[in-house]
Write a protein that holds these residues in place. Structure first.
Motif, PDB file in Angstrom:
ATOM      1  N   SER A 123       0.858  -1.183   0.000  1.00  0.00           N
ATOM      2  CA  SER A 123       0.000   0.000   0.000  1.00  0.00           C
ATOM      3  C   SER A 123       0.895   1.234   0.000  1.00  0.00           C
ATOM      4  CB  SER A 123      -0.929   0.002   1.241  1.00  0.00           C
ATOM      5  OG  SER A 123      -0.163   0.036   2.437  1.00  0.00           O
ATOM      6  N   ARG A 124       0.297   2.375  -0.365  1.00  0.00           N
ATOM      7  CA  ARG A 124       1.078   3.613  -0.463  1.00  0.00           C
ATOM      8  C   ARG A 124       0.366   4.719   0.328  1.00  0.00           C
ATOM      9  NH1 ARG A 124       4.949   4.104  -4.650  1.00  0.00           N
ATOM     10  NH2 ARG A 124       5.223   2.177  -5.829  1.00  0.00           N
ATOM     11  N   PRO A 125       0.432   4.685   1.639  1.00  0.00           N
ATOM     12  CA  PRO A 125      -0.211   5.727   2.443  1.00  0.00           C
ATOM     13  C   PRO A 125       0.637   6.993   2.492  1.00  0.00           C
ATOM     14  CG  PRO A 125       0.871   4.174   3.880  1.00  0.00           C
ATOM     15  CD  PRO A 125       1.032   3.621   2.491  1.00  0.00           C
ATOM     16  N   THR A 126       0.012   8.095   2.893  1.00  0.00           N
ATOM     17  CA  THR A 126       0.717   9.362   3.093  1.00  0.00           C
ATOM     18  C   THR A 126       0.588   9.737   4.552  1.00  0.00           C
ATOM     19  OG1 THR A 126       0.239  10.104   0.863  1.00  0.00           O
ATOM     20  CG2 THR A 126       0.843  11.788   2.447  1.00  0.00           C
ATOM     21  N   VAL A 127       1.709   9.902   5.217  1.00  0.00           N
ATOM     22  CA  VAL A 127       1.735  10.188   6.650  1.00  0.00           C
ATOM     23  C   VAL A 127       2.427  11.523   6.854  1.00  0.00           C
ATOM     24  CG1 VAL A 127       2.518   9.386   8.913  1.00  0.00           C
ATOM     25  CG2 VAL A 127       1.793   7.723   7.181  1.00  0.00           C
ATOM     26  N   GLN A 128       1.679  12.462   7.444  1.00  0.00           N
ATOM     27  CA  GLN A 128       2.218  13.790   7.742  1.00  0.00           C
ATOM     28  C   GLN A 128       2.844  14.425   6.489  1.00  0.00           C
ATOM     29  OE1 GLN A 128       4.906  13.084  11.028  1.00  0.00           O
ATOM     30  NE2 GLN A 128       3.203  12.817  12.490  1.00  0.00           N
ATOM     31  N   GLY A 129       2.114  14.270   5.352  1.00  0.00           N
ATOM     32  CA  GLY A 129       2.568  14.867   4.097  1.00  0.00           C
ATOM     33  C   GLY A 129       3.708  14.137   3.423  1.00  0.00           C
ATOM     34  N   GLU A 130       4.069  12.960   3.923  1.00  0.00           N
ATOM     35  CA  GLU A 130       5.180  12.209   3.353  1.00  0.00           C
ATOM     36  C   GLU A 130       4.670  10.868   2.857  1.00  0.00           C
ATOM     37  OE1 GLU A 130       9.835  11.321   4.517  1.00  0.00           O
ATOM     38  OE2 GLU A 130       8.345  11.425   6.108  1.00  0.00           O
ATOM     39  N   ALA A 131       5.050  10.528   1.594  1.00  0.00           N
ATOM     40  CA  ALA A 131       4.582   9.284   0.989  1.00  0.00           C
ATOM     41  C   ALA A 131       5.430   8.103   1.460  1.00  0.00           C
ATOM     42  CB  ALA A 131       4.626   9.401  -0.531  1.00  0.00           C
ATOM     43  N   TRP A 132       4.750   6.981   1.759  1.00  0.00           N
ATOM     44  CA  TRP A 132       5.411   5.752   2.201  1.00  0.00           C
ATOM     45  C   TRP A 132       4.950   4.595   1.332  1.00  0.00           C
ATOM     46  CZ3 TRP A 132       8.654   4.984   6.581  1.00  0.00           C
ATOM     47  CH2 TRP A 132       8.902   6.148   7.315  1.00  0.00           C
ATOM     48  N   ILE A 133       5.774   3.567   1.316  1.00  0.00           N
ATOM     49  CA  ILE A 133       5.400   2.286   0.718  1.00  0.00           C
ATOM     50  C   ILE A 133       5.433   1.254   1.842  1.00  0.00           C
ATOM     51  CG2 ILE A 133       6.001   0.514  -0.970  1.00  0.00           C
ATOM     52  CD1 ILE A 133       7.246   2.645  -2.686  1.00  0.00           C
ATOM     53  N   VAL A 134       4.315   0.586   2.054  1.00  0.00           N
ATOM     54  CA  VAL A 134       4.166  -0.328   3.193  1.00  0.00           C
ATOM     55  C   VAL A 134       3.752  -1.705   2.689  1.00  0.00           C
ATOM     56  CG1 VAL A 134       2.964  -0.756   5.374  1.00  0.00           C
ATOM     57  CG2 VAL A 134       3.454   1.594   4.666  1.00  0.00           C
ATOM     58  N   TYR A 135       4.414  -2.735   3.223  1.00  0.00           N
ATOM     59  CA  TYR A 135       3.981  -4.104   2.943  1.00  0.00           C
ATOM     60  C   TYR A 135       3.436  -4.685   4.246  1.00  0.00           C
ATOM     61  CZ  TYR A 135       3.637  -8.800   1.103  1.00  0.00           C
ATOM     62  OH  TYR A 135       3.137 -10.009   0.681  1.00  0.00           O
ATOM     63  N   SER A 136       2.203  -5.185   4.189  1.00  0.00           N
ATOM     64  CA  SER A 136       1.549  -5.755   5.384  1.00  0.00           C
ATOM     65  C   SER A 136       1.473  -7.265   5.235  1.00  0.00           C
ATOM     66  CB  SER A 136       0.130  -5.179   5.542  1.00  0.00           C
ATOM     67  OG  SER A 136       0.176  -3.753   5.671  1.00  0.00           O
ATOM     68  N   SER A 137       1.974  -7.961   6.277  1.00  0.00           N
ATOM     69  CA  SER A 137       1.888  -9.426   6.317  1.00  0.00           C
ATOM     70  C   SER A 137       0.894  -9.809   7.426  1.00  0.00           C
ATOM     71  CB  SER A 137       3.272 -10.026   6.612  1.00  0.00           C
ATOM     72  OG  SER A 137       3.202 -11.432   6.696  1.00  0.00           O
ATOM     73  N   VAL A 138      -0.211 -10.417   7.027  1.00  0.00           N
ATOM     74  CA  VAL A 138      -1.322 -10.684   7.948  1.00  0.00           C
ATOM     75  C   VAL A 138      -1.349 -12.185   8.292  1.00  0.00           C
ATOM     76  CG1 VAL A 138      -3.816 -10.516   8.288  1.00  0.00           C
ATOM     77  CG2 VAL A 138      -2.617  -8.798   6.877  1.00  0.00           C
ATOM     78  N   ASN A 139      -1.465 -12.489   9.622  1.00  0.00           N
ATOM     79  CA  ASN A 139      -1.664 -13.870  10.069  1.00  0.00           C
ATOM     80  C   ASN A 139      -2.612 -13.870  11.264  1.00  0.00           C
ATOM     81  OD1 ASN A 139      -0.031 -13.308  12.420  1.00  0.00           O
ATOM     82  ND2 ASN A 139       1.768 -13.502  11.088  1.00  0.00           N
ATOM     83  N   ASP A 140      -2.821 -15.036  11.849  1.00  0.00           N
ATOM     84  CA  ASP A 140      -3.803 -15.143  12.936  1.00  0.00           C
ATOM     85  C   ASP A 140      -3.371 -14.417  14.192  1.00  0.00           C
ATOM     86  OD1 ASP A 140      -5.302 -16.669  11.254  1.00  0.00           O
ATOM     87  OD2 ASP A 140      -4.518 -18.597  12.007  1.00  0.00           O
ATOM     88  N   ASP A 141      -2.070 -14.284  14.414  1.00  0.00           N
ATOM     89  CA  ASP A 141      -1.570 -13.656  15.635  1.00  0.00           C
ATOM     90  C   ASP A 141      -1.523 -12.145  15.534  1.00  0.00           C
ATOM     91  OD1 ASP A 141      -1.251 -16.133  16.763  1.00  0.00           O
ATOM     92  OD2 ASP A 141       0.809 -16.350  16.010  1.00  0.00           O
ATOM     93  N   GLY A 142      -1.664 -11.578  14.322  1.00  0.00           N
ATOM     94  CA  GLY A 142      -1.587 -10.124  14.166  1.00  0.00           C
ATOM     95  C   GLY A 142      -1.071  -9.736  12.783  1.00  0.00           C
ATOM     96  N   VAL A 143      -0.584  -8.530  12.725  1.00  0.00           N
ATOM     97  CA  VAL A 143      -0.113  -7.963  11.438  1.00  0.00           C
ATOM     98  C   VAL A 143       1.298  -7.440  11.632  1.00  0.00           C
ATOM     99  CG1 VAL A 143      -0.486  -6.207   9.675  1.00  0.00           C
ATOM    100  CG2 VAL A 143      -2.445  -7.341  10.759  1.00  0.00           C
TER     101      VAL A 143
END
Length: 453
Positions: A110-130
């Protein structure tokens, strides 16, 4: 003043500079794309590694809880920030607590923008959390820019080197132009020798050949002009001398009869001088190298009828039979005034040199193999075959015709004027013996291209 060398250098160096910028831009874009692929894969690997670590019991509810570090340092360009979350979205750990990335339970990038700064984030999802691994987009752009910046200086240096070589090459390559210009500058009205083509580059040989052709035509024109001026001065000297003698005879006349005869001779001399001057002007105006100032449809048949009508009184006065054969229109495209001069000279020559006893002059306008023509036939002394080319020279007088002329008013310019005007109209003038075997037949044959449909 516009310079070919500077223009070429400006265009070539401009193209090279633009090419260098394009190469640097392409390098930046390609590098950035490659970085996205490599770092996206790294983010995935880091996120999955953090998720495996959390799944192994090192997270909340496990054997050990890891506290998030407090940082005040400046993050590195390529730094990867990791975070772990509970399945409900509570942050458990962040490698840099200053980064407030949003929670996402969707597997992938995903490519969210945090405090005016662009980021690239990879999320790994499992039963215990993210587990998430994130990186700043600006970091990748900065690294790609550094790669492009390292490519640009060598390209600029290459442009400078190539530009220097171009300056040297162009100056060496254009040196023959300077030499040719100096050769042309050394020419004058009395020295129009052609420029040698041996050492001339093939690219400018057509130009030099055209200059040589122009200088050749100028040399011919200057020589003709000098010869014409010399001949004109010589020819004008004779009638002026005659006029002076006739004036002296008028002044010395002792009775009215002598005075009237002297006045008559003086008037005839003035007429001859006037005709000579008019023919000299016609010669000057009928230069075959010139362009026609007027182009219009001209009916040769009508021209023949008008010329014969205007000279009929002169023919009757000499006792000559002057006739016209022009029943149908014969159209050409040309200058009506000059064609009138041409035909007048032909008919007047025929009238002048045809003997009055049984003399006949026929003027015809018609077609020959689809080509318009003018024909003037007389039964005078004609022109010997050996003289048929020379009679077109200015001031040349055929001996047989001159001896036949009763008034001695011939100037030797008539046929020269005829040929000059004919050449300006693309026509050909030929002299031949008529079918009866006596006299002269002059034919002016126009090209078919002059015929109007």
């Amino acid at each position: 003043m516009r310079s070919i060398e500077r223009t070429l250098l400006a265009w070539i160096l401009g193209a090279l500079s633009l090419g260098a910028l394009v190469v640097a831009l392409v390098t930046y874009l390609v590098t950035l794309e490659e970085m996205h692929e490599v770092f996206d894969a790294d983010l995935k690997n880091v996120a999955q590694a953090v998720a495996s670590y959390h799944h192994a019991g090192h997270g909340p509810g496990g054997k050990e809880v890891i506290a998030s570090p407090q940082r005040n340092d400046t993050p590195e360009d390529s730094e990867i920030v990791t975070l772990t979350w509970t399945p409900q979205g509570q942050r458990v750990f962040a490698s840099d607590s200053r980064v407030d990335l949003p929670f996402s339970n969707i597997e992938g990038l995903s490519r969210p923008t945090v405090q005016g700064e662009a980021w690239i984030v990879y999320s790994s999802v499992n039963d215990d959390g993210v587990a998430q691994a994130a990186q700043r987009v600006s970091a990748r752009q900065e690294m790609a820019g550094e790669s492009a910046g390292k490519v640009l200086p060598p390209l600029i240096g290459l442009v400078v080197i190539v530009g220097g070589l171009l300056v040297f090459g162009l100056r060496r390559g254009l040196q023959p132009l300077d030499s040719t210009a100096q050769d042309v500058a050394r020419r004058s009205a009395r020295a129009l020798e052609p420029i040698t083509l041996e050492d001339v580059p093939k690219e400018i040989k057509p130009l030099v050949a055209s200059i040589n052709d122009l200088m050749n035509r100028l040399a011919v024109a200057f020589a003709t002009q000098r010869r014409f001026l010399a001949d004109a001065a010589h020819e004008l000297r004779t009638p002026i001398t005659a006029l002076r003698l006739q004036l002296q005879l008028l002044q010395r006349s002792s009775d009215e009869a002598e005075r009237r005869q002297a006045v008559t001779d003086l008037a005839a001399g003035i007429d001859r001088s006037q005709r000579l001057v008019e023919q000299l002007l016609q010669v000057a105006r009928s230069d075959p190298d010139g362009e026609l100032t007027r182009r219009e449809p001209v009916d040769l048949a009508e021209l023949v009828r008008a010329t014969v009508a205007s000279l009929s009184i002169k023919a009757e006065h000499k006792g000559l039979d002057l006739g016209a054969d022009a029943p149908d229109a014969v159209m050409v495209h040309g200058d009506a005034n000059q064609l009138t001069v041409l035909l007048n000279n032909l008919v007047e020559n025929a009238l002048r040199y045809t003997p009055p006893a049984g003399g006949v002059v026929d003027v015809t306008a018609g077609l020959q193999d689809g080509r318009p023509l003018l024909r003037v036939v007389d039964n005078g002394p004609g022109v010997a075959e050996s003289e048929r080319e020379r009679v077109f020279d200015r001031f040349y007088r055929c001996e047989a015709a001159q001896s036949q002329s009763g008034d001695g008013s011939g100037s030797g310019l008539g046929l020269a004027i005829v040929r000059a005007i004919a050449e300006r109209h693309g026509a050909v003038v030929t002299l031949q013996v008529p079918g009866g075997g006596q006299g002269l037949e002059v034919v002016v044959l126009f090209p078919a291209m002059y015929t109007l449909g």
